[in-house]
Every structure is written in C-alpha cells, then in structure tokens.
Design a protein around this motif. Structure first.
Motif, PDB file in Angstrom:
ATOM      1  N   VAL A 120      -4.932   3.870  -3.272  1.00 33.18           N
ATOM      2  CA  VAL A 120      -5.172   3.167  -1.988  1.00 33.18           C
ATOM      3  C   VAL A 120      -6.442   2.167  -2.016  1.00 33.18           C
ATOM      4  N   LYS A 125      -0.224   0.067  -0.632  1.00 32.92           N
ATOM      5  CA  LYS A 125      -0.029   0.357   0.963  1.00 32.92           C
ATOM      6  C   LYS A 125       1.635   0.921   0.778  1.00 32.92           C
ATOM      7  N   GLN A 126       1.590   1.655   2.090  1.00 29.24           N
ATOM      8  CA  GLN A 126       2.961   2.118   2.511  1.00 29.24           C
ATOM      9  C   GLN A 126       4.378   0.968   2.340  1.00 29.24           C
TER      10      GLN A 126
END
Length: 248
Positions: A120, A125-126
């Motif tokens: 992170v 990122k997602q």
C-alpha cells in the motif's frame, strides 16, 4: 479439460472448427458427440431458438435435470476475511510448513499484514494486479495473503517458466509490480520488489482497504498450448463459494 474447441472464419466466409483433445481421456466417439452438439448450436444460433429446439428434447432433459444446491454466500466473505476468521480461531496453531520452518496462523497474519502495508505504501491500489515469482518456502503464502489484503489481485508466475512466457505475462497482465527474491535465478532479468525487504518494513499503515466480493482475487494464465496464454480472472466470490462448508 483436455479438450479445446477453436472456431474461426476462413477466407470464403465459412466457419470452421478445430478440436485439440487428449486421446487418453476422450474417445473419438465422445469427441464426435461434443463436436456435433457444438456445431448444432452454432448453426442454429441462440437468439431465436429455445435450447430444447437446438439440442433436442432428450439432451435438453439431461441438461435441465442437473441441479445443484442453491447456497447463499455471505457477501462479506473474501480471501482476507476468510483467513482472518481462521486466524482468530487458530492463532497459535501451525498454518504453514516449509521444510524445517513453520508459521502459526498468528505469525502468518502478522507477516501478510506487513507485506500488505508495504505494498500500500508503494502505491498498490484496489483493483491492481501484483505478480509473484517465488520458491515454495515460508515466504510464499504470506506474499499471496499480503497481496490480497492490499486489495490487489495476485498473479502466480512459476520460476520454471521460460523467460519469454514470464515477459509475456508481465506485459499482458499490466501487473503493477513483481515480487521475487535474489534466490530465484529467473528474477535477475526483471525489475522486482524483494520479498525479504517487504517483510522487514513496519506493519503499521493505517487501515487496510475493505475488499469487495466482486473484486478480482487472482489471475492465472492458461497453458497456451493452442496459442497465446490467456489470463483468467477469478473473484473473491468464487473463492468464498468454493470453500463454503455446504459446497460439495
């Protein structure tokens, strides 16, 4: 499984079908059965015809008689949430064995959190994809879980793959980074993030993202025996379904 159908147009506008199959698994008669059914569906189309009209009443009866359980899947279940439930329940029990090394569920939870936080901080990122190319040692499972906890989807890359295949996967997948180690010879040709360096970083990074069930969990590439390998994406929902206790 062990049979591939390829449909393609020829220069005259005709549609041809090519079959590749493993003779030790399928007889010629069985292959003919499948090919006749697929040809019938392709010829008649699916927009204007009922399924029973395309494949016949007898075959339609076979298809519609196959009904499995209807299982309600908790939408909060993902790889990270499923693992955390296990870690809370079995914190001091062994979770991973690798030769003489072992990790308890609690240790695995901490190590994977550390990797997730490090990713992170690196900007993962997602929805991103992160590849890993590691030996089967005690660092492998924390890496997989760490990628999942970061909100990214993991891509397994076997260190035994040829360099051409590894390069293709990295380019085709759009992976944001590759996690590997100096003890993986194939990693020398790639810009990678060192797994040991990730695990040495502080585990604090604020709150890790909430993972949604419809997010990609991982991408795995096909063998590519009939052409270019293709990345197949599986969601967290699929994993939750597989491990559900009522699922056969």
């Amino acid at each position: 499984n062990h049979m591939t159908f390829s449909l393609f147009y020829d220069q005259n506008g005709g549609l041809n079908m090519q079959l590749d199959y493993l003779k030790s698994v399928y007889t010629r008669e069985r292959v003919r059965y499948f090919s006749d059914a697929i040809c019938a569906i392709v010829r008649r189309g699916v927009r204007e015809n009922a399924l029973s009209q395309m494949i016949g009443e007898e075959e339609y009866g076979k298809v519609t008689s196959l009904k499995g359980k209807q299982i309600a899947i908790d939408e909060s279940l993902t790889i990270p949430s499923l693992f955390r439930r296990a870690a809370e329940r079995y914190r001091d029990r062994p979770a991973v064995y690798a030769g003489e090394d072992a990790l308890t569920f609690g240790q695995l939870d901490v190590r994977s959190d550390t990797i997730a936080c490090a990713l992170v901080r690196r900007g993962v990122k997602q929805g991103d994809f992160v590849a890993y190319m590691l030996k089967r040692d005690e660092r492998l499972i924390p890496t997989i879980l760490g990628i999942a906890k970061s909100g990214a989807a993991f891509i397994p890359v076997d260190p035994a793959y040829p360099a051409e295949r590894i390069s293709y996967i990295m380019e085709n997948s759009g992976a944001s980074c590759l996690i590997s180690s100096s003890d993986v010879p194939m990693a020398a040709g790639y810009d990678y993030v060192d797994v040991d360096g990730l695990m040495e970083q502080p585990a604090e990074c604020g709150v890790l993202p909430d993972i949604r069930q419809e997010q990609p969990a991982y991408m795995i590439y096909t063998s590519g025996t009939t052409g270019r390998p293709k990345g197949v994406i599986l969601s967290h929902r699929g994993i939750a379904n597989i491990v559900h206790p009522d699922n056969n």
